[in-house]
Design a protein around this motif. Sequence first.
Motif, PDB file in Angstrom:
ATOM      1  N   LEU A  72      67.747  -8.663  67.194  1.00 49.07           N
ATOM      2  CA  LEU A  72      67.611  -7.227  67.420  1.00 49.07           C
ATOM      3  C   LEU A  72      66.761  -6.938  68.656  1.00 49.07           C
ATOM      4  N   SER A  73      65.721  -7.732  68.874  1.00 49.96           N
ATOM      5  CA  SER A  73      64.904  -7.576  70.086  1.00 49.96           C
ATOM      6  C   SER A  73      65.735  -7.864  71.323  1.00 49.96           C
ATOM      7  N   GLY A  74      66.470  -8.952  71.282  1.00 48.63           N
ATOM      8  CA  GLY A  74      67.316  -9.315  72.414  1.00 48.63           C
ATOM      9  C   GLY A  74      68.396  -8.280  72.678  1.00 48.63           C
ATOM     10  N   PHE A  75      69.012  -7.783  71.616  1.00 48.80           N
ATOM     11  CA  PHE A  75      70.039  -6.759  71.767  1.00 48.80           C
ATOM     12  C   PHE A  75      69.454  -5.488  72.375  1.00 48.80           C
ATOM     13  N   SER A  76      68.241  -5.129  71.953  1.00 49.65           N
ATOM     14  CA  SER A  76      67.591  -3.942  72.501  1.00 49.65           C
ATOM     15  C   SER A  76      67.366  -4.089  74.000  1.00 49.65           C
ATOM     16  N   ILE A  77      66.916  -5.255  74.414  1.00 48.99           N
ATOM     17  CA  ILE A  77      66.694  -5.496  75.847  1.00 48.99           C
ATOM     18  C   ILE A  77      68.023  -5.492  76.602  1.00 48.99           C
ATOM     19  N   LEU A  78      69.051  -6.059  75.987  1.00 46.72           N
ATOM     20  CA  LEU A  78      70.375  -6.046  76.599  1.00 46.72           C
ATOM     21  C   LEU A  78      70.862  -4.611  76.804  1.00 46.72           C
ATOM     22  N   VAL A  79      70.642  -3.768  75.811  1.00 46.20           N
ATOM     23  CA  VAL A  79      71.032  -2.359  75.928  1.00 46.20           C
ATOM     24  C   VAL A  79      70.247  -1.693  77.058  1.00 46.20           C
ATOM     25  N   VAL A  80      68.939  -1.948  77.115  1.00 43.20           N
ATOM     26  CA  VAL A  80      68.118  -1.353  78.177  1.00 43.20           C
ATOM     27  C   VAL A  80      68.669  -1.743  79.548  1.00 43.20           C
ATOM     28  N   PHE A  81      68.865  -3.041  79.773  1.00 46.17           N
ATOM     29  CA  PHE A  81      69.345  -3.490  81.078  1.00 46.17           C
ATOM     30  C   PHE A  81      70.743  -2.955  81.373  1.00 46.17           C
ATOM     31  N   GLY A  82      71.619  -2.996  80.380  1.00 43.27           N
ATOM     32  CA  GLY A  82      72.986  -2.517  80.584  1.00 43.27           C
ATOM     33  C   GLY A  82      73.046  -1.039  80.923  1.00 43.27           C
ATOM     34  N   VAL A  83      72.273  -0.240  80.195  1.00 43.32           N
ATOM     35  CA  VAL A  83      72.288   1.204  80.415  1.00 43.32           C
ATOM     36  C   VAL A  83      71.627   1.565  81.743  1.00 43.32           C
ATOM     37  N   VAL A  84      70.533   0.920  82.070  1.00 45.71           N
ATOM     38  CA  VAL A  84      69.869   1.191  83.353  1.00 45.71           C
ATOM     39  C   VAL A  84      70.787   0.778  84.504  1.00 45.71           C
ATOM     40  N   PHE A  85      71.444  -0.360  84.364  1.00 43.71           N
ATOM     41  CA  PHE A  85      72.377  -0.800  85.404  1.00 43.71           C
ATOM     42  C   PHE A  85      73.535   0.193  85.555  1.00 43.71           C
ATOM     43  N   ALA A  86      74.124   0.582  84.430  1.00 43.45           N
ATOM     44  CA  ALA A  86      75.236   1.538  84.479  1.00 43.45           C
ATOM     45  C   ALA A  86      74.779   2.872  85.071  1.00 43.45           C
TER      46      ALA A  86
END
Length: 161
Positions: A15-29
Motif C-alpha cells: 500500500l505504501s508503494g502503491f501510494s508513491i506510485l500514484v503520487v509519481f504517476g499523477v504528478v507526471f501526468a
Amino acid sequence: MQRAENAFSRLLAGLSGFSILVVFGVVFAGSVSRYLFSSPLQWSEEVAKYAMIYGCMFGMAFAYLQGTQITFSIFIDAVPAPVRRKLAVAVDAATLVLGGILIHAGLIFAAKRGGIMASGLGIPMYWAQIAMTVGGACLVIAALFRLIAFFTRQSSGGEAS
C-alpha cells in the motif's frame, strides 16, 4: 502468528508503494498535461496530496512493524539489555495507546469536516481525512503484533529484543 504479521507487513509495504506510485504517476501526468498541452489536470494535485497522506500512514506503520522507525538510539544504547527490553515493551504499549487515540481523533476530525467537498475531485473530504483513522488502526495492529511477539518469546524462553 508470524504468517499473519508477515502478511500485514507485505500489505503495508504494498500500500505504501502503491501510494508513491500514484503520487509519481499523477504528478507526471499533471506535468505533461500542463506543459505539453497547456491544459492542467484540475484533480491531479489533490490526488497526489491524498496519496501522499495515505502513503505516510501506511509507511509509518510499516516502519514501526519492521523496527526501522526513527528512535533515540543514543539513549537506548546507553542502558543495559534488561532495561532495553522493558523500554521496548513500554514503547510498544505507548504506541498501541497512541494509535487508538489517533483512530479516535481521526474519526472526530472526519465527522466534523468530512462533508466539505474537495474542489478538484468533487468528492467529500472524508476520504482524505479518514486517513488518520486508517493510520491509527495500522499502528494499533502493528503494536499488537510486536507485543504478541515479545510476550511469545518471553513465555517460550527465547531472547526478547
